[in-house]
Design an enzyme around this catalytic site. Structure first.
Site, short mmCIF file in Angstrom:
data_model
loop_
_atom_site.label_atom_id
_atom_site.label_comp_id
_atom_site.label_asym_id
_atom_site.label_seq_id
_atom_site.Cartn_x
_atom_site.Cartn_y
_atom_site.Cartn_z
N GLU A 117 1.09 -0.79 -0.22
CA GLU A 117 -0.26 -0.09 -0.41
C GLU A 117 0.70 1.62 0.27
O GLU A 117 0.58 1.78 0.79
CB GLU A 117 -0.79 0.22 1.11
CG GLU A 117 -2.00 -1.63 1.41
CD GLU A 117 -3.42 -0.65 1.97
OE1 GLU A 117 -3.53 0.07 2.93
OE2 GLU A 117 -3.88 -1.52 2.39
N GLU A 263 -6.11 -8.47 0.66
CA GLU A 263 -6.43 -8.78 2.28
C GLU A 263 -7.70 -8.29 1.79
O GLU A 263 -7.99 -7.56 1.60
CB GLU A 263 -5.66 -7.16 2.13
CG GLU A 263 -4.89 -8.02 3.36
CD GLU A 263 -4.11 -6.49 4.04
OE1 GLU A 263 -4.52 -5.23 3.66
OE2 GLU A 263 -2.48 -6.35 4.49
#
Ligand SMILES: *[C@@H]1O[C@H](CO)[C@@H](O)[C@H](O)[C@H]1NC(C)=O
Ligand SMILES: *[C@@H]1O[C@H](CO)[C@@H](O)[C@H](O)[C@H]1NC(C)=O
Ligand SMILES: *[C@@H]1O[C@H](CO)[C@@H](O)[C@H](O)[C@H]1NC(C)=O
Length: 309
Positions: A117, A263
């Protein structure tokens, strides 16, 4: 038992056209107290029937513990190393030499993420270095003939423009051309995947008046959202979020890149003192997302139904 919810919160799933292996995995975060030892974790992962794990670094004890198991491993180059690796093939080579080579192929390392990220969590000057670092890592893997390891990076939902309808999904204008386009080109050329962390919880909690909780938890019986342009019918928020990425990639000229759900999950309370974050909703979400993503035949999403699409 306090460690289980943390260990278990996230799932690792793929939605893709190519390899349609919708197996569930476990994200092995190492933040927290009383985490199981790597050896205990192997047993835990196996007892959950999971066939994949993702770790957020290149921890040698964990990579070693998963040797000679059938668990496929996703590992990571930490965000802090991206700039230096992007500048130096030699550094990329030595990183692969010391973090991957000693464990492969006894440990089934399958994906190597260059950063986690990054666009959501790291300073701007790192963003344009992601793809150059990925290329250098790819070169190193190739030089070592580690051809089964795919290189990617993980993205959160905030790389998209604020969500509206899925068919209007687009990458943020500040990153679309300079960063995402080269990324998609790399993923397409190397037949890798777009790794995406998807949390319907955060989309729901930002707008609970307009989004029904059941719709976010895959529990809606008769709530349906029809995309006005594609006429595709949505029955849950997860599909809407995933398809927004599908249309965003298509808009940049890459309609076929597989999506890897790196995720997902629903907060079970813990530190998040917010409405809707509780064990009951987390259990409901996790049960339903696993059911959806492990169903045979593969369900997919409205924009990518089934496995062969
Ligand atoms: C990156 O390289 C610079 C210059 O060689 C060095 O000072 C720095 O410590 C390196 N950063 C990391 C995270 O290794
Ligand atoms: C579609 O997305 C663009 C930005 O990418 C935005 O300006 C526009 O308002 C959106 N249209 C709708 C109908 O949501
Ligand atoms: C969506 O649902 C409507 C009404 O139930 C139906 O007419 C339409 O064909 C569906 N759209 C698609 C793409 O299946």
């Amino acid at each position: 038992m306090g460690l289980l919810p943390l260990f278990f919160l996230f799932l690792l799933l793929t939605i893709s056209s190519g390899e349609s292996s919708n197996s569930v995995g476990v994200n092995y975060g190492q933040l927290g107290n009383n985490l199981p030892s790597p050896k205990q974790s192997v047993k835990l992962v196996q007892s959950l029937g999971a066939t994949r794990i993702k770790i957020y670094d290149a921890n040698p004890d964990i990579l070693d513990a998963f040797k000679d198991t059938n668990v496929e491993v996703t590992m990571m180059v930490p965000n802090e190393l991206i700039i230096n690796i992007s500048n130096s093939q030699k550094l990329a080579d030595s990183w692969v030499q010391s973090n991957v080579v000693p464990f492969y192929s006894k440990t089934k390392i399958r994906y190597l993420l260059v950063g986690n990220e990054v666009i959501s969590s790291s300073p701007k000057e790192i963003w344009p270095r992601i793809v150059p670092a990925m290329r250098k890592i790819q070169n190193s893997l190739k030089a070592h003939r580690l051809n089964r390891i795919k290189v990617s990076t993980s993205m959160a939902i905030d790389v998209l423009e604020p969500l509206s309808r899925p068919s209007n999904g687009s990458f943020r204008s500040d990153i679309a051309d300079p960063i995402v386009k080269p990324l998609l080109q790399f993923l397409s050329r190397t037949k890798s995947f777009y790794f995406f962390d998807v949390y319907p919880y955060f989309a729901w909690v930002a707008d609970p008046k307009n989004i029904n909780l059941d719709y976010a938890l895959f529990e809606s019986r008769n709530i349906k959202y029809t995309d006005p342009v594609t006429k595709l019918n949505y029955t849950n928020l997860f599909d809407q979020m995933v398809d927004s990425v599908v249309f965003a990639m298509k808009r940049l000229g890459y309609p076929d890149i597989g999506i890897f759900i790196a995720e997902t999950g629903w907060p079970n309370g813990g530190d998040i003192d917010q409405i809707g974050a509780n064990i009951y909703n987390a259990a409901t979400y996790n049960r339903n997302v696993v059911k959806k993503l492990t169903a045979k035949p593969t369900i997919g999403t409205p924009a990518r139904p089934g496995s062969g699409n």
